[in-house]
Design a protein around this motif. Sequence first.
Motif, PDB file in Angstrom:
ATOM      1  N   HIS A  21      62.597  33.685 109.177  1.00 38.02           N
ATOM      2  CA  HIS A  21      61.159  33.112 109.350  1.00 38.02           C
ATOM      3  C   HIS A  21      60.798  33.432 110.943  1.00 38.02           C
ATOM      4  O   HIS A  21      59.581  33.482 111.253  1.00 38.02           O
ATOM      5  N   TRP A  22      62.015  32.877 111.920  1.00 35.02           N
ATOM      6  CA  TRP A  22      61.464  32.632 113.169  1.00 35.02           C
ATOM      7  C   TRP A  22      61.927  33.777 114.115  1.00 35.02           C
ATOM      8  O   TRP A  22      61.705  33.947 115.102  1.00 35.02           O
ATOM      9  N   PHE A  52      65.761  27.519 119.139  1.00 28.47           N
ATOM     10  CA  PHE A  52      65.452  27.302 117.671  1.00 28.47           C
ATOM     11  C   PHE A  52      66.034  25.990 117.113  1.00 28.47           C
ATOM     12  O   PHE A  52      65.167  25.257 116.394  1.00 28.47           O
ATOM     13  N   PHE A  93      56.125  29.683 113.320  1.00 30.65           N
ATOM     14  CA  PHE A  93      56.992  28.721 113.370  1.00 30.65           C
ATOM     15  C   PHE A  93      56.720  27.662 112.156  1.00 30.65           C
ATOM     16  O   PHE A  93      57.457  27.283 111.514  1.00 30.65           O
TER      17      PHE A  93
END
Length: 390
Positions: A218-219, A242, A349
């Motif tokens: 996802h990031w 992260f 995010f």
Amino acid sequence: DRIEGHTKGKVVIATVFGDVHDIGKSLVNTILTNNGYTVVDLGKQVPIDTIIDAAVEHEADAIGLSALLVSTSKQMPACIQELHQRGHEFPVMIGGAAINRDFGRRVLYPHGKESDEVYEPGVFYCKDAFAGLDTIDALVDEPARESLVAKIRGEARTFREQPVEVDDAPPVTDDSVRSEARTDVEIPEPPYWGVREIDVDLDEVFPYLDRHVLFKLHWGGRGKKGEEWRRIVEGHDGEEGFAPKLERMWGEADYLHPRVKLGYFPCAADGNELVIFDPDDPERELERLVFPRQPKHDRICLTDFFRPLPDTSSGDRDVVALQAVTVGPEVTERIARLEADGEFAEQLFTHGLGVQAAEGLAEWLHAEARGGLGIELDQGRRYSWGYPAC
Ligand code: B12
């Protein structure tokens, strides 16, 4: 590549009808927009007519379709058939985890095996957003387009002429066999029968977040290794890593409103169906959940892990835990607002966090269910419709 007031071309993109997966499609939007294209993003779950109408209205140079489910990928050939039938000339770019290059080669033929007619403007499989950019770059350039169209037509013809492998395996609905899975294990005792809503403390859910999936998928950490991976996870040169970002965002995430329900029901296996009984009247059927059976290997079906019906006629029913979770609608509203405001990084995010919060919540609840049944945490699996039974 982006010049104010100039566009290299227009692309109408959408995630197909019935499909909510829009991360990939939104990435394609960002990459094309940043490279000078005008993108009309119709969002997710978009019906074919809406896509075609938008392409006509905006005089699109191409249509981009995304599908991540095998079931919804069928919208792609349906859309191409419709475009073909109506005589439109929009090239179609297709992408998403549910499809591959061969799928693209097949759907170039709107009438399937019945006719050699092709969708003239072309169907172009794109494995990622950059392949999408290369494709649209070629499509808006006359000579490059002609050679690309000729290339995909040649590949599609060669693929079509390959001999077809015969699959003689039984269908997944076949319930004439049962696997060797044991059914003589003790039936666990649930802490209660029926459905209850359970209070959630988000701090307890935090350890259940799948950081690997969150950070890599996802990031944007996919492909990063070694020192580079360490730097993006821990942070470097004043850039928030992260891991601290996750801690911070989790603490600030007042837009997550977790709610969970967990139910324990008497049940029994009947071939490929799991029969769910009323906890107040274990003879009364409430529902039948139908599962596929492996066509090969051990021929396992999920129902094989439950006591079969004949054994349970004495009322000695097995037990199944069923669960449902949500993190509430506010996170989706927030993501839409961030997108509308052009806050794409924050959107990415927040989106990742929202998705993984729901997944983590499901994992946490599964642990609660196993605890309730007195089952070890390394035993038992959580299944969800559409996911592979592996
Ligand atoms: C995140 C996710 C979700 C999120 C989606 C959130 C969102 N807003 O998108 C949530 C949790 C909501 C979700 C729900 C479901 N999901 Co889901 N999900 C995923 C997951 C983990 C990641 C998908 C993703 O975002 N990948 C990252 C993006 C960047 O990649 P991408 O989409 O492939 O896009 C890239 C390329 O493919 C390409 N591309 C894609 N589209 C296009 C279009 C064009 C024009 C171009 C040029 C390129 C292009 O470019 C992109 C960028 O490079 C996948 C597993 C996986 N690894 O793929 C499962 C997966 C897709 N989901 C799956 C399932 C089953 C579901 C559910 C049915 C689960 C359920 N039981 O409810 C529901 C679907 C409901 C529905 N009706 O759609 C299955 C599909 C199985 C199948 N074969 O059909 C998968 C494969 C998981 C699995 N292994 O079983 N899911």
